[in-house]
Design a protein around this motif. Structure first.
Motif, mmCIF file in Angstrom:
data_model
loop_
_atom_site.group_PDB
_atom_site.id
_atom_site.type_symbol
_atom_site.label_atom_id
_atom_site.label_comp_id
_atom_site.label_asym_id
_atom_site.label_seq_id
_atom_site.Cartn_x
_atom_site.Cartn_y
_atom_site.Cartn_z
ATOM 1 N N ARG A 19 -14.894 -24.992 -0.329
ATOM 2 C CA ARG A 19 -14.731 -26.138 -1.154
ATOM 3 C C ARG A 19 -16.363 -26.719 -1.342
ATOM 4 N NH1 ARG A 19 -11.609 -27.437 3.166
ATOM 5 N NH2 ARG A 19 -12.809 -28.746 5.067
ATOM 6 N N GLN A 20 -16.376 -27.639 -2.388
ATOM 7 C CA GLN A 20 -17.803 -27.822 -2.535
ATOM 8 C C GLN A 20 -18.106 -29.417 -3.066
ATOM 9 O OE1 GLN A 20 -18.560 -24.675 -5.462
ATOM 10 N NE2 GLN A 20 -20.518 -24.506 -4.672
ATOM 11 N N SER A 37 4.952 -20.540 -9.274
ATOM 12 C CA SER A 37 6.084 -21.031 -10.248
ATOM 13 C C SER A 37 5.704 -22.311 -10.944
ATOM 14 C CB SER A 37 7.381 -20.837 -9.677
ATOM 15 O OG SER A 37 7.735 -19.707 -9.422
ATOM 16 N N GLY A 38 4.849 -22.878 -10.851
ATOM 17 C CA GLY A 38 4.047 -24.078 -11.636
ATOM 18 C C GLY A 38 3.503 -25.084 -10.462
ATOM 19 N N CYS A 39 3.557 -24.687 -9.168
ATOM 20 C CA CYS A 39 2.982 -25.611 -8.124
ATOM 21 C C CYS A 39 1.521 -25.282 -8.039
ATOM 22 C CB CYS A 39 3.658 -25.270 -6.770
ATOM 23 S SG CYS A 39 5.087 -26.338 -6.782
ATOM 24 N N PHE A 40 0.710 -26.077 -7.327
ATOM 25 C CA PHE A 40 -0.557 -25.834 -7.215
ATOM 26 C C PHE A 40 -0.834 -25.568 -5.644
ATOM 27 C CE2 PHE A 40 -0.040 -28.732 -10.603
ATOM 28 C CZ PHE A 40 -0.650 -27.754 -11.525
ATOM 29 N N ARG A 41 -1.198 -24.216 -5.436
ATOM 30 C CA ARG A 41 -1.322 -24.025 -3.885
ATOM 31 C C ARG A 41 -2.819 -23.889 -3.448
ATOM 32 N NH1 ARG A 41 1.041 -17.908 -3.830
ATOM 33 N NH2 ARG A 41 2.846 -18.956 -4.534
ATOM 34 N N MET A 42 -2.846 -24.554 -1.923
ATOM 35 C CA MET A 42 -4.180 -24.163 -1.383
ATOM 36 C C MET A 42 -3.988 -23.673 -0.300
ATOM 37 S SD MET A 42 -5.000 -28.325 -1.986
ATOM 38 C CE MET A 42 -7.053 -28.066 -2.007
ATOM 39 N N THR A 43 -5.190 -23.075 0.620
ATOM 40 C CA THR A 43 -5.175 -22.757 1.836
ATOM 41 C C THR A 43 -4.848 -24.011 2.685
ATOM 42 O OG1 THR A 43 -7.345 -23.433 2.252
ATOM 43 C CG2 THR A 43 -6.774 -21.131 1.601
ATOM 44 N N ASN A 44 -4.205 -23.811 4.000
ATOM 45 C CA ASN A 44 -3.922 -24.771 4.804
ATOM 46 C C ASN A 44 -4.939 -25.599 5.086
ATOM 47 O OD1 ASN A 44 -0.897 -24.296 4.935
ATOM 48 N ND2 ASN A 44 -1.251 -22.882 6.878
ATOM 49 N N ASP A 45 -6.196 -24.889 5.343
ATOM 50 C CA ASP A 45 -7.336 -25.804 5.438
ATOM 51 C C ASP A 45 -7.787 -26.853 4.625
ATOM 52 O OD1 ASP A 45 -9.804 -26.512 7.351
ATOM 53 O OD2 ASP A 45 -10.858 -25.620 5.691
ATOM 54 N N ASP A 46 -7.699 -26.296 3.295
ATOM 55 C CA ASP A 46 -8.105 -27.274 2.087
ATOM 56 C C ASP A 46 -6.990 -28.380 1.919
ATOM 57 O OD1 ASP A 46 -10.490 -26.210 1.860
ATOM 58 O OD2 ASP A 46 -9.934 -24.905 0.047
ATOM 59 N N VAL A 47 -5.810 -27.895 1.825
ATOM 60 C CA VAL A 47 -4.640 -28.833 1.919
ATOM 61 C C VAL A 47 -4.741 -30.017 2.927
ATOM 62 C CG1 VAL A 47 -2.582 -27.971 2.828
ATOM 63 C CG2 VAL A 47 -2.220 -28.880 0.886
#
Length: 206
Positions: free
Chosen positions: A64-65, A179-189
């Protein structure tokens, strides 16, 4: 000498195949057990130094930036650009926090304006009926935890079935496999979850 050259050639060919492997098409978006059996080196663990430490593998292939961000958006607004596979959290000084995300695969991408209607830590997962129709082998319910495909946090988008959520498949960040969701790493989320409030506006741009 000839044997040495053949060995070097074989080694280079092996590297080429390994480099090409991540580009191969696959669809694991509906499979909560992929991270456990894929042998890809991303099994849940306590790695990572960010806010997601201890919440499963948290390293992101897309760091992330803080970036300059022009647009008439209120601070706290989320802007998702699915083609770019990036999520922006607008700040109050002409900048935004930029995160890598995984987005919907072909036929599952969408656009619109939603708001965050609910936030949950370690959410349980109930596959929707449409997904169960495609994948009847899936569990009817999966409790929250590091093996859960929703990851450490989830932010629900309006009354839809879609969420911004963590993942037990960090290698899919930056890809179109969901399937339409937006996924992130656990750290980022976890980082995003701690910065946004229920009611925040989310713009999804395809």
């Amino acid at each position: 000498m000839r044997l040495t050259k053949l060995a070097v050639a074989a080694f280079i060919a092996g590297l080429s195949l390994a480099a090409a492997a991540p580009a191969m098409a696959y669809d694991n978006s509906d499979n909560p057990f992929f991270a456990l059996f894929s042998g890809n080196g991303f099994r849940p663990s306590n790695f990572g130094n960010g806010p997601g430490r201890g919440l499963g593998y948290s390293g992101s292939p897309i760091p992330r930036q803080t970036v300059a961000f022009n647009g008439k958006y209120r601070p706290g607004t989320i802007v998702i650009r699915t083609g770019e596979r990036r999520l922006y959290l607008v700040q109050n000084n002409g900048t935004a926090l930029k995160y890598g995300i995984g987005v919907g695969r072909d036929g599952f991408r969408w656009n619109g304006v939603k708001s965050i209607s609910r936030k949950a830590e370690w959410p349980g997962w109930t596959p929707p009926a449409q997904m169960l129709k495609r994948r009847p082998d899936l569990p009817r319910y999966m409790p929250g935890g590091i093996d859960n495909p929703l990851g450490a946090r989830a932010m629900y988008l309006g009354s839809s079935l879609y969420r911004i959520h963590g993942s037990n498949e960090p290698e899919t960040i930056g890809q179109a496999v969901s399937s339409g969701c937006f996924r992130m790493t656990n750290d980022d989320v976890v980082d995003l979850y701690n910065r946004v409030n229920v009611g925040a506006t989310v713009y999804i741009m395809n």
